[in-house]
Enzyme design. Sequence first.
Site, PDB file in Angstrom:
ATOM      1  N   LEU A 128      10.316   6.528  12.559  1.00  0.00           N
ATOM      2  CA  LEU A 128       9.493   6.036  13.369  1.00  0.00           C
ATOM      3  C   LEU A 128       8.499   4.850  13.306  1.00  0.00           C
ATOM      4  CD1 LEU A 128       8.053   7.689  15.177  1.00  0.00           C
ATOM      5  CD2 LEU A 128       6.469   8.164  14.047  1.00  0.00           C
ATOM      6  N   HIS A 232       4.846   7.780   0.597  1.00  0.00           N
ATOM      7  CA  HIS A 232       4.419   6.454   0.399  1.00  0.00           C
ATOM      8  C   HIS A 232       2.953   6.321   1.233  1.00  0.00           C
ATOM      9  CE1 HIS A 232       4.152   2.199   1.459  1.00  0.00           C
ATOM     10  NE2 HIS A 232       4.802   1.690   0.967  1.00  0.00           N
TER      11      HIS A 232
HETATM   12  C1  SCA Z   1       4.117   6.198  11.713  1.00  0.00           C
HETATM   13  C2  SCA Z   1       3.434   5.618  12.181  1.00  0.00           C
HETATM   14  C3  SCA Z   1       4.183   5.207  13.710  1.00  0.00           C
HETATM   15  C4  SCA Z   1       1.533   6.104  13.409  1.00  0.00           C
HETATM   16  O1  SCA Z   1       0.608   5.563  13.922  1.00  0.00           O
HETATM   17  P1  SCA Z   1      -0.318   5.347  13.900  1.00  0.00           P
HETATM   18  O2  SCA Z   1      -0.492   4.471  13.068  1.00  0.00           O
HETATM   19  O3  SCA Z   1      -0.996   4.450  15.668  1.00  0.00           O
HETATM   20  O4  SCA Z   1      -1.036   6.934  14.784  1.00  0.00           O
HETATM   21  P2  SCA Z   1      -1.819   6.991  14.518  1.00  0.00           P
HETATM   22  O5  SCA Z   1      -2.091   7.856  16.013  1.00  0.00           O
HETATM   23  O6  SCA Z   1      -3.320   6.344  14.655  1.00  0.00           O
HETATM   24  O7  SCA Z   1      -2.514   8.251  13.508  1.00  0.00           O
HETATM   25  C5  SCA Z   1      -1.449   9.868  13.524  1.00  0.00           C
HETATM   26  C6  SCA Z   1      -2.168  10.229  12.986  1.00  0.00           C
HETATM   27  O8  SCA Z   1      -2.360  10.421  11.504  1.00  0.00           O
HETATM   28  C7  SCA Z   1      -3.706  10.626  11.602  1.00  0.00           C
HETATM   29  N1  SCA Z   1      -4.128   9.105  10.336  1.00  0.00           N
HETATM   30  C8  SCA Z   1      -3.959   8.027  10.003  1.00  0.00           C
HETATM   31  N2  SCA Z   1      -4.073   7.315   9.284  1.00  0.00           N
HETATM   32  C9  SCA Z   1      -4.826   8.426   8.417  1.00  0.00           C
HETATM   33  C10 SCA Z   1      -4.590   8.139   7.095  1.00  0.00           C
HETATM   34  N3  SCA Z   1      -4.725   7.196   5.821  1.00  0.00           N
HETATM   35  N4  SCA Z   1      -4.768   9.235   5.918  1.00  0.00           N
HETATM   36  C11 SCA Z   1      -5.552  10.777   7.104  1.00  0.00           C
HETATM   37  N5  SCA Z   1      -4.864  10.992   8.291  1.00  0.00           N
HETATM   38  C12 SCA Z   1      -4.634   9.101   8.964  1.00  0.00           C
HETATM   39  C13 SCA Z   1      -4.563  10.253  12.555  1.00  0.00           C
HETATM   40  O9  SCA Z   1      -6.186  10.482  12.231  1.00  0.00           O
HETATM   41  C14 SCA Z   1      -3.772  11.079  13.650  1.00  0.00           C
HETATM   42  O10 SCA Z   1      -3.965  12.446  13.515  1.00  0.00           O
HETATM   43  P3  SCA Z   1      -4.595  13.024  14.304  1.00  0.00           P
HETATM   44  O11 SCA Z   1      -3.616  12.741  16.196  1.00  0.00           O
HETATM   45  O12 SCA Z   1      -5.057  14.341  14.041  1.00  0.00           O
HETATM   46  O13 SCA Z   1      -5.888  11.958  15.295  1.00  0.00           O
HETATM   47  C15 SCA Z   1       2.540   3.924  11.907  1.00  0.00           C
HETATM   48  O14 SCA Z   1       1.419   4.589  11.387  1.00  0.00           O
HETATM   49  C16 SCA Z   1       4.205   3.546  11.270  1.00  0.00           C
HETATM   50  O15 SCA Z   1       4.666   2.395  11.876  1.00  0.00           O
HETATM   51  N6  SCA Z   1       3.833   2.941  10.666  1.00  0.00           N
HETATM   52  C17 SCA Z   1       5.080   2.667   9.721  1.00  0.00           C
HETATM   53  C18 SCA Z   1       5.994   3.359   9.679  1.00  0.00           C
HETATM   54  C19 SCA Z   1       6.230   4.180   9.037  1.00  0.00           C
HETATM   55  O16 SCA Z   1       5.605   4.855   7.731  1.00  0.00           O
HETATM   56  N7  SCA Z   1       6.550   5.409   9.540  1.00  0.00           N
HETATM   57  C20 SCA Z   1       7.111   6.576   9.279  1.00  0.00           C
HETATM   58  C21 SCA Z   1       7.940   6.989   8.155  1.00  0.00           C
HETATM   59  S1  SCA Z   1       8.553   8.496   8.245  1.00  0.00           S
HETATM   60  C22 SCA Z   1       9.787   8.686   9.290  1.00  0.00           C
HETATM   61  O17 SCA Z   1      10.370   8.138  10.113  1.00  0.00           O
HETATM   62  C23 SCA Z   1       9.879   9.899   9.173  1.00  0.00           C
HETATM   63  C24 SCA Z   1       8.973  10.456   9.955  1.00  0.00           C
HETATM   64  C25 SCA Z   1       8.916  10.731  11.569  1.00  0.00           C
HETATM   65  O18 SCA Z   1       9.969  11.114  12.538  1.00  0.00           O
HETATM   66  O19 SCA Z   1       8.165  11.042  12.252  1.00  0.00           O
END
Ligand code: SCA
Length: 340
Positions: A128, A232
């Site tokens: 993701l 992480h």
């Molecule tokens: C994972 C994503 C795609 C998520 O996208 P966004 O950051 O735009 O997400 P978002 O919509 O803003 O937030 C998603 C939910 O997490 C909450 N949220 C956000 N930041 C937070 C924090 N610091 N602490 C607690 N909760 C938090 C938000 O309120 C929201 O919940 P509500 O909906 O309740 O408001 C991104 O962060 C990303 O690309 N991250 C870097 C790569 C990564 O770490 N990927 C995951 C690898 S692990 C993997 O791939 C396996 C897991 C899987 O495949 O699902």
Amino acid sequence: MTLWHLRPAQVGDLDCLHALAEQTGAGFTNLPSDKSALQARLDWNMRSFGREEETPENELYILVLEEAGSGTVGGCGMIFSRIGVRWPFYSYKVSRLSQRSEELGRTVPLDVLHLVNDFNGVSEVGGLFLSPDLRSLGLGGLLARSRYLFMGMNRRRFAEKVIAELRGHIEPDGRSPFWDGLGRKFFGMSFQDADEFNSQHGNQFIADLMPKYPVYTALLPQEAQAAIGRPHDNGVPAMRMLEKEGFSFTGYVDIFDAGPTMVADTERLRTVQQMQVLPVAEIVETIPEDRRGFAAAGTLGDFRAWRTGALVGEQGLTLTAEEASLMKINAGDTITYVAS
Ligand SMILES: CC(C)(COP(=O)(O)OP(=O)(O)OC[C@H]1O[C@@H](n2cnc3c(N)ncnc32)[C@H](O)[C@@H]1OP(=O)(O)O)[C@@H](O)C(=O)NCCC(=O)NCCSC(=O)CCC(=O)O
């Protein structure tokens, strides 16, 4: 109107997936920045979408987030239909052992790591990734949940259980305290080298060299113990989304970095339980209030999922003409809908 949607990755997506991979940083093994490794994944994805038999064998489905109209690609998500086929899938299972001495009047609880293949044969979601400039706009939810819509719509292609592995805790200098406290002693390799070797050559080397006996966590350095089951920092949004979908941490961790493995029953995923197949009853110019839900249409190669402003009524869904035209939907078509 701009409309981001998910669609299957295609042959021509190598460069845009590579551009995403370049932004991921270390430890993101599902999206390798090496072009030939990425091409191999894309070929695997093409074979999977092209396969007619519906039983899960060893497929990889890659969904790409694209902006309708401009064609800009901003993220991706993946589903593995069945893991542990080519190589066994290893996890550490953390279990609790309590020993008591009557003479000492003392009970000592200890955590023990067991090397297991308990997830051989299950499905896995992963990979993701959203471009940093598109985060916190709700697109992360679309990326994640479009995979569950795809699974629900193609249920026979997936296993009864589904897991997601979150990256484990890494120090600011890139060290994995868990790897340094355990794995390194058996492999004589840095965490990065072992992780890279694993993603390119599979994990037979783990079966060969990993300690065969259970490991008492009390014998590990404190910082390695503290990393067990800790995601992480960047993985926190992904973990929140998994929990909301019904995944939970049941004590299994990644053998390299001890990141938590999240587990769910496919049938009980929130999206799979709540999704409905509804006819498109009406297409109108505007819908006054923006209703928030997710929609998907198409079967395999023409699958698409997007955030919809649809109204849900007794006769079915009402869509705006713009949304219907961008997603190639006509009145009378059926689409899969789930509230957000
Ligand atoms: C994972 C994503 C795609 C998520 O996208 P966004 O950051 O735009 O997400 P978002 O919509 O803003 O937030 C998603 C939910 O997490 C909450 N949220 C956000 N930041 C937070 C924090 N610091 N602490 C607690 N909760 C938090 C938000 O309120 C929201 O919940 P509500 O909906 O309740 O408001 C991104 O962060 C990303 O690309 N991250 C870097 C790569 C990564 O770490 N990927 C995951 C690898 S692990 C993997 O791939 C396996 C897991 C899987 O495949 O699902």
